[in-house]
Design a protein around this motif. Sequence first.
Motif, mmCIF file in Angstrom:
data_model
loop_
_atom_site.group_PDB
_atom_site.id
_atom_site.type_symbol
_atom_site.label_atom_id
_atom_site.label_comp_id
_atom_site.label_asym_id
_atom_site.label_seq_id
_atom_site.Cartn_x
_atom_site.Cartn_y
_atom_site.Cartn_z
ATOM 1 N N LEU A 138 38.197 37.494 -45.841
ATOM 2 C CA LEU A 138 39.623 37.464 -45.502
ATOM 3 C C LEU A 138 39.895 36.627 -44.254
ATOM 4 O O LEU A 138 40.873 35.879 -44.205
ATOM 5 N N ARG A 139 39.032 36.734 -43.246
ATOM 6 C CA ARG A 139 39.191 35.900 -42.041
ATOM 7 C C ARG A 139 39.042 34.427 -42.396
ATOM 8 O O ARG A 139 39.781 33.576 -41.921
ATOM 9 N N TYR A 140 38.067 34.136 -43.253
ATOM 10 C CA TYR A 140 37.852 32.752 -43.681
ATOM 11 C C TYR A 140 39.085 32.220 -44.421
ATOM 12 O O TYR A 140 39.575 31.136 -44.130
ATOM 13 N N LEU A 141 39.585 32.989 -45.374
ATOM 14 C CA LEU A 141 40.746 32.548 -46.153
ATOM 15 C C LEU A 141 41.988 32.361 -45.284
ATOM 16 O O LEU A 141 42.710 31.382 -45.424
ATOM 17 N N SER A 142 42.211 33.289 -44.374
ATOM 18 C CA SER A 142 43.398 33.160 -43.534
ATOM 19 C C SER A 142 43.262 31.999 -42.547
ATOM 20 O O SER A 142 44.248 31.366 -42.197
ATOM 21 N N GLY A 143 42.060 31.688 -42.145
ATOM 22 C CA GLY A 143 41.857 30.609 -41.185
ATOM 23 C C GLY A 143 41.735 29.229 -41.793
ATOM 24 O O GLY A 143 41.794 28.229 -41.085
ATOM 25 N N THR A 144 41.560 29.146 -43.114
ATOM 26 C CA THR A 144 41.347 27.834 -43.741
ATOM 27 C C THR A 144 42.367 27.504 -44.823
ATOM 28 O O THR A 144 42.239 26.479 -45.483
ATOM 29 N N SER A 145 43.371 28.337 -45.006
ATOM 30 C CA SER A 145 44.315 28.123 -46.114
ATOM 31 C C SER A 145 45.105 26.833 -45.994
ATOM 32 O O SER A 145 45.623 26.327 -46.998
ATOM 33 N N THR A 146 45.199 26.263 -44.809
ATOM 34 C CA THR A 146 45.966 25.021 -44.651
ATOM 35 C C THR A 146 45.078 23.788 -44.519
ATOM 36 O O THR A 146 45.570 22.697 -44.256
#
Length: 169
Positions: free
Chosen positions: A16-24
Amino acid sequence: MHSPTVCNLTDIKRILRYLSGTSTHDIQLYKVAHLQLKAFSDSDWVGRPTTRRLTIGFCVFLRSNLISWSSKKQPTVSHSSTEAEYRALASTIAEITWLRTLCFTPEKKHIAIDYHFVLEKVLLGDLLVQHVPTTKQLAVDFTKPLFTVKFLPAISNLCLLLPAKIEGG
């Protein structure tokens, strides 16, 4: 999952941290004159003390363009780090073979165990297998958890672009 563990919760939080930090983030693609594939593979043998299963990963470039990547926990336990590396390499070569049939002239399909599959491709001259030190190994990013200090350089190595910061919020 019918009986999640603390380890599962840690993994979910990391994802979840990875997804929220790399979504853009975006992938930068460059125009290429020659169709040349370059690949990196790695394995994390016995990376999980609880399951002893390995994770294999690879990334494939078309010149400087990242065009294919994978990270996958294996369903079985490997007996050695050599076996783990062969699994990662065989998976990478299978991907390269598929990409070559997609981008280049079709090749014959071969069914073989991992060692013979790799050996055959080397003997045919279809690929050159070279040792890459861990410090220069791009596929390591797909097999081991990366903390921020290692994640940011990995983004650059894989030709990923960080989003521009938006002024005022």
